[in-house]
Scaffold this motif. Sequence first.
Motif, PDB file in Angstrom:
ATOM      1  N   ARG A 237      93.861   7.576  88.673  1.00  0.00           N
ATOM      2  CA  ARG A 237      93.647   7.081  87.303  1.00  0.00           C
ATOM      3  C   ARG A 237      93.524   8.250  86.316  1.00  0.00           C
ATOM      4  NH1 ARG A 237      91.285   2.056  84.967  1.00  0.00           N
ATOM      5  NH2 ARG A 237      90.175   2.624  83.065  1.00  0.00           N
ATOM      6  N   LEU A 240      97.022   9.758  85.825  1.00  0.00           N
ATOM      7  CA  LEU A 240      97.890   8.895  85.022  1.00  0.00           C
ATOM      8  C   LEU A 240      97.450   8.866  83.560  1.00  0.00           C
ATOM      9  CD1 LEU A 240      98.385   5.819  87.400  1.00  0.00           C
ATOM     10  CD2 LEU A 240      99.963   7.716  87.010  1.00  0.00           C
ATOM     11  N   LEU A 244      99.546   8.738  79.800  1.00  0.00           N
ATOM     12  CA  LEU A 244      99.588   7.425  79.160  1.00  0.00           C
ATOM     13  C   LEU A 244     100.367   7.533  77.847  1.00  0.00           C
ATOM     14  CD1 LEU A 244      98.429   4.632  79.850  1.00  0.00           C
ATOM     15  CD2 LEU A 244      96.489   5.155  78.369  1.00  0.00           C
ATOM     16  N   LEU A 248     105.101   6.680  83.159  1.00  0.00           N
ATOM     17  CA  LEU A 248     104.117   7.125  84.143  1.00  0.00           C
ATOM     18  C   LEU A 248     104.815   7.614  85.412  1.00  0.00           C
ATOM     19  CD1 LEU A 248     101.312   4.410  83.811  1.00  0.00           C
ATOM     20  CD2 LEU A 248     101.381   6.713  82.848  1.00  0.00           C
ATOM     21  N   GLN A 277     100.528   0.013  91.602  1.00  0.00           N
ATOM     22  CA  GLN A 277     100.878  -0.723  90.389  1.00  0.00           C
ATOM     23  C   GLN A 277      99.637  -1.319  89.741  1.00  0.00           C
ATOM     24  OE1 GLN A 277     104.000  -0.868  88.934  1.00  0.00           O
ATOM     25  NE2 GLN A 277     102.831  -1.747  87.234  1.00  0.00           N
ATOM     26  N   LYS A 280      97.941   1.302  87.651  1.00  0.00           N
ATOM     27  CA  LYS A 280      98.656   1.529  86.394  1.00  0.00           C
ATOM     28  C   LYS A 280      98.397   0.401  85.400  1.00  0.00           C
ATOM     29  CE  LYS A 280     102.868   2.209  88.066  1.00  0.00           C
ATOM     30  NZ  LYS A 280     104.311   2.590  88.068  1.00  0.00           N
ATOM     31  N   ARG A 284      96.416   0.741  81.720  1.00  0.00           N
ATOM     32  CA  ARG A 284      97.010   0.319  80.448  1.00  0.00           C
ATOM     33  C   ARG A 284      96.170  -0.778  79.795  1.00  0.00           C
ATOM     34  NH1 ARG A 284     102.877   0.569  83.212  1.00  0.00           N
ATOM     35  NH2 ARG A 284     103.707   2.415  82.148  1.00  0.00           N
TER      36      ARG A 284
END
Length: 339
Positions: A237, A240, A244, A248, A277, A280, A284
């Motif tokens: 996290r 990523l 952002l 990604l 997934q 991600k 978001r």
Amino acid sequence: MAGPHHTVSIQQVHQVLQGARHRGVDVLPVLARAGIPPVLLDSPLARISQQQYAGLLLALRHALRDELWGLVERPVRPGTFALCMGHLVRRGTLGEALRAGFSFYDLVLGDFVARLSTQDGMARIRIALRRPGNPRLEYAIRAFMLFTFVSASWLVARRIPLVGLDYTAGMQSSETSRVYQAPIRFGQPQVGMYFEARWLDLPVVQNAQSLREFLAGAPSNLIVRYRDSSSVTDRIRRLLRKRLGEELPSLEEVGEALAVTPQTLRRRLREEGRGFQQIKDELRRDAAIEYLLQSRVPLLEIANRVGFSEASTFHRAFKHWTGVAPGEYRSAHAADGGG
């Protein structure tokens, strides 16, 4: 935006409101004080920010004059936790502090009692019911467990690594359970947690001054403090989060950045009950919620910032994640006073 921080499921809101509803307290003013739009209660997938949830706990404590928010039969008067912690910072070791804390709350709570025992090199904290259980009491015990874990870790200034958790029949794993990063044994006679007994010998390093700072940050710090930032999920996290708004990286690229093979990464994620997934999407989602709550950035720009090129795609994804359209989410928050 420094985050995005993890968000909180609306189911947590429903559960913590059980006490107020049981006592016949109107929850609408309480929600308004916390900046939580009531419309979100009707959406099972809705999320709120950690700040909103912490505000809800404070609002409930104020409305009910109870530090366990009406979930137990005898109110825990405001100031009880601070008084208890004031005693614990004067103890020599974690073991002494835990036993003293449980003895203190033995006098305060009539619904359950916590006990610490050691056997075969393992320390076990067990919570025994003093009356028949119900959903309100179950949530109170979950909260007591979390506060025990966070307070114990704070007293010795390091996260206590748990070996496992015990849940009784009917109790389900929840988002809060992931804070512990430990396997759960279901269907046990009592709720509890266990860890290596050697941690009980750690010295208490906090004092009256650091306690004032700790209490000033409550209850927010009790929700997120000592989350296991070393977990694979949180490491991914964080990685990523830096990307952002761009495309990604793939699982393979993340594995290369973490010096872990894709196969090992998938296995470790499975062990933590997560999917790439899913991480991600949740990143978001949480970022979008913070933007919607804390800024007046147009929806298209928010969409771009969280990795969507079109507002319509972002709209569909956000509604899939939360059950509420992004514009409706922001409007409801604004209509409720914006916190």
